[in-house]
Write an enzyme that holds these catalytic residues in place. Structure first.
Site, mmCIF file in Angstrom:
data_model
loop_
_atom_site.group_PDB
_atom_site.id
_atom_site.type_symbol
_atom_site.label_atom_id
_atom_site.label_comp_id
_atom_site.label_asym_id
_atom_site.label_seq_id
_atom_site.Cartn_x
_atom_site.Cartn_y
_atom_site.Cartn_z
ATOM 1 N N HIS A 130 0.814 -1.185 -0.532
ATOM 2 C CA HIS A 130 -0.532 0.009 -0.220
ATOM 3 C C HIS A 130 1.079 1.444 0.334
ATOM 4 O O HIS A 130 0.592 2.199 -0.863
ATOM 5 C CB HIS A 130 -1.358 -0.080 1.351
ATOM 6 C CG HIS A 130 -2.575 -0.347 0.687
ATOM 7 N ND1 HIS A 130 -2.471 -1.966 1.298
ATOM 8 C CD2 HIS A 130 -3.885 -0.443 0.775
ATOM 9 C CE1 HIS A 130 -3.632 -2.092 0.802
ATOM 10 N NE2 HIS A 130 -3.994 -1.813 0.778
ATOM 11 N N HIS A 133 0.885 -3.016 9.049
ATOM 12 C CA HIS A 133 2.035 -2.371 8.599
ATOM 13 C C HIS A 133 2.774 -2.112 10.150
ATOM 14 O O HIS A 133 1.737 -1.388 11.106
ATOM 15 C CB HIS A 133 2.154 -2.164 7.505
ATOM 16 C CG HIS A 133 1.850 -3.077 6.863
ATOM 17 N ND1 HIS A 133 2.402 -3.504 6.067
ATOM 18 C CD2 HIS A 133 1.121 -2.533 5.852
ATOM 19 C CE1 HIS A 133 2.365 -4.642 4.979
ATOM 20 N NE2 HIS A 133 1.223 -3.577 4.949
#
Length: 522
Positions: free
Chosen positions: A138, A189
């Site tokens: 991302h 993350h």
């Protein structure tokens, strides 16, 4: 006869999993990066706890969709059909490079996401959690697109007014900050994942901005030999993509976008000079001549062509390819990949495969749109979701168990709480100390922990197994077993996704022209 090094001692499979499956040159950096991921996890959980609100949950879960491959795959064709094919090719090169190389690193190092618990994962799509965590795709996608867009907005060739340029620059900054911070906020993350992802994205965006025009010129003027060598290079990169230690779908995304890049470059080369009076590589479009209504019809019809291609070609290839693969397998011409079942082991491929696809099925579009309209339909997950999560949970449990036996660390607050009479461990929304969050690490779910062995023996549904096996059965019972994957799916995906740009660049414009949706001739 000595035991094979690939067969660990009974009860120690989880501990030797990565050392057995990865060569030393991949295992060594993984082991040196794992402590960084573990170190930052309690801090990430502490920040997540402090700043979380229902509104931010919805906002970051929604904006995460804007950094996915699916979002770009659905909207990139619009650039080709609305007079900006050069920008469309540039974005395809950026995204294909970002998805491929981030997936390459993910499968190379096999690093897990920060542990849950203590983090809670907030998402509108469960498929992302099945991948490794390092680096963040991302973040790579968002930063590469932002760097490229900001470069174009600030270039001397830009014809936009100062006000419009400032507005678009502001939107770009908000977009990239939302995506990157959202990966941290949503517990998907850590800082290491996002930092490396951002660095990769910035490098890819800068390369495309500075060298993209030269590559564009090469594509539209290349010889058959040049374009063939480019195609061979792309296919070769797919072949050398690292084998992961776990059943991770990163490779599927890499194959899909390798196919898209292959299709874009070959189609652009083949179609470069078909339209008289337009620059090479462009697709005829003029808003003033066509109008908004015909433009909207073009977009809808073009998207329907893409989904029709995928709907027809995918099942056809899954029927045609298995016999061919069996023949090639007998001749020793195939190099099977781990976690993919070879054609000799099955007769047919089921038609109702649950795919992890970049481009969704046409029947899935209503659900995707409903989810986008209602961002509060987010999922909050606590506990392992993938094989990588499960092995990291077990590894951290063993680390804590060894520290406890050596007396190196005091017992964690969670372990102490578990030893209390009638103590039922839960994920409290009131915890505020880093020790509390660290104590949750290695716990496979809100109601279990591998730190206190005696406690595990009382609660485990697998009491007859030894502690290591019991822990493994317990953790793996919480994750969804990956579906069977078939060797023909790799070539199928490559062909289907290479065909999408062919539809976008060659078939759809010709169709528009034939049915009166093209630019009227003077």
């Amino acid at each position: 006869m000595g035991k094979s090094k690939d067969q660990p001692d009974a009860g120690l499979r989880s501990l030797n999993h990565y050392s057995n499956r990865l060569p030393l040159w991949r295992y060594w950096p993984r082991q040196h990066l794992i402590p960084l991921i573990r170190y930052e996890t309690p801090y990430l959980a502490w920040v997540q706890e402090k700043v979380r609100t229902p509104a931010l949950d919805s906002y970051f879960a929604f904006t995460a969709n804007l950094g996915t491959h699916t979002f770009f795959m659905v909207f990139l064709p619009f650039l080709f059909w609305c007079g900006s094919p050069s920008m469309g090719r540039g974005l395809v090169h950026i995204l294909a490079s970002g998805v491929f190389w981030s997936g390459f690193l993910k499968d190379l190092l096999c690093l897990p996401r920060p542990l849950s618990p203590p983090l809670q994962r907030i998402t509108m799509s469960g498929s992302a959690a099945l991948e490794y965590g390092f680096p963040s795709t991302h973040s790579t996608n968002a930063v590469s697109v932002a760097v490229y867009a900001l470069g174009l907005l600030g270039s001397p060739e830009s014809t936009l007014s100062a006000e419009v340029t400032l507005l678009l620059q502001t939107v770009t900054y908000v977009y990239v900050v939302s995506i990157v911070l959202g990966r941290l906020y949503c517990g998907m993350h850590g800082m290491l994942d996002c930092t490396v992802g951002c660095a990769m994205g910035a490098a890819i965006g800068l390369v495309q901005f500075h060298y993209g025009p030269a590559f564009e010129e090469f594509i539209v003027s290349a010889s058959l030999k040049d374009i063939s060598l480019l195609a061979i290079l792309i296919i070769s990169l797919v072949r050398v993509h690292p084998e992961p230690a776990d059943d991770c779908p990163c490779f599927d995304d890499s194959v899909a976008f390798a196919g898209v890049m292959l299709g874009v470059d070959v189609s652009s080369w083949h179609f470069a000079e078909i339209w008289d009076g337009y620059p090479a590589g462009s697709i005829p479009y003029d808003l003033e001549k066509i109008g908004w209504v015909k433009t909207a019809i073009r977009l809808v019809l073009g998207v329907l062509c893409i989904f029709a291609w995928r709907t027809v070609m995918k099942p056809a290839l899954l029927r045609i390819l298995p016999p061919i693969f069996r023949t090639l397998e007998k001749l020793g011409l195939l190099l099977p990949r781990r976690f993919f079942t070879t054609a000799s082991e099955y007769t047919t491929v089921p038609s109702n495969l649950k795919d992890h696809d970049v481009l969704p099925n046409f029947s899935e579009i209503p659900n995707i749109m409903a989810t986008m309209r209602h961002p509060r339909r987010r999922a909050i997950s606590v506990g392992p979701q993938s094989e990588a999560d499960a092995y990291e949970t077990l590894a951290y449990r063993e680390k804590r168990r060894r520290e406890s036996q050596s007396g190196g660390n005091r017992a964690s607050p969670v372990a102490e709480d578990e030893n209390k009479p009638n103590g039922t461990p839960v994920l409290s929304r009131k915890t505020t100390t880093l020790d509390d969050y660290e104590g949750m690490m290695g716990r496979g779910s809100p109601s279990s922990s591998g730190v206190d062995v005696s406690h595990n023996e009382r609660l485990s549904p697998f009491p007859s197994l030894d502690p290591e096996q019991r822990d493994e059965e317990e953790v793996f019972s919480q994750i969804k077993k990956p579906r069977v994957r078939y060797d023909v799916e790799v070539v199928t995906k490559l062909v289907v996704y290479a065909g999408i740009p062919w539809i976008v660049i060659e078939i759809a414009p010709l169709l528009f022209h034939l049915i009166g949706l093209g630019v009227p001739e003077a």
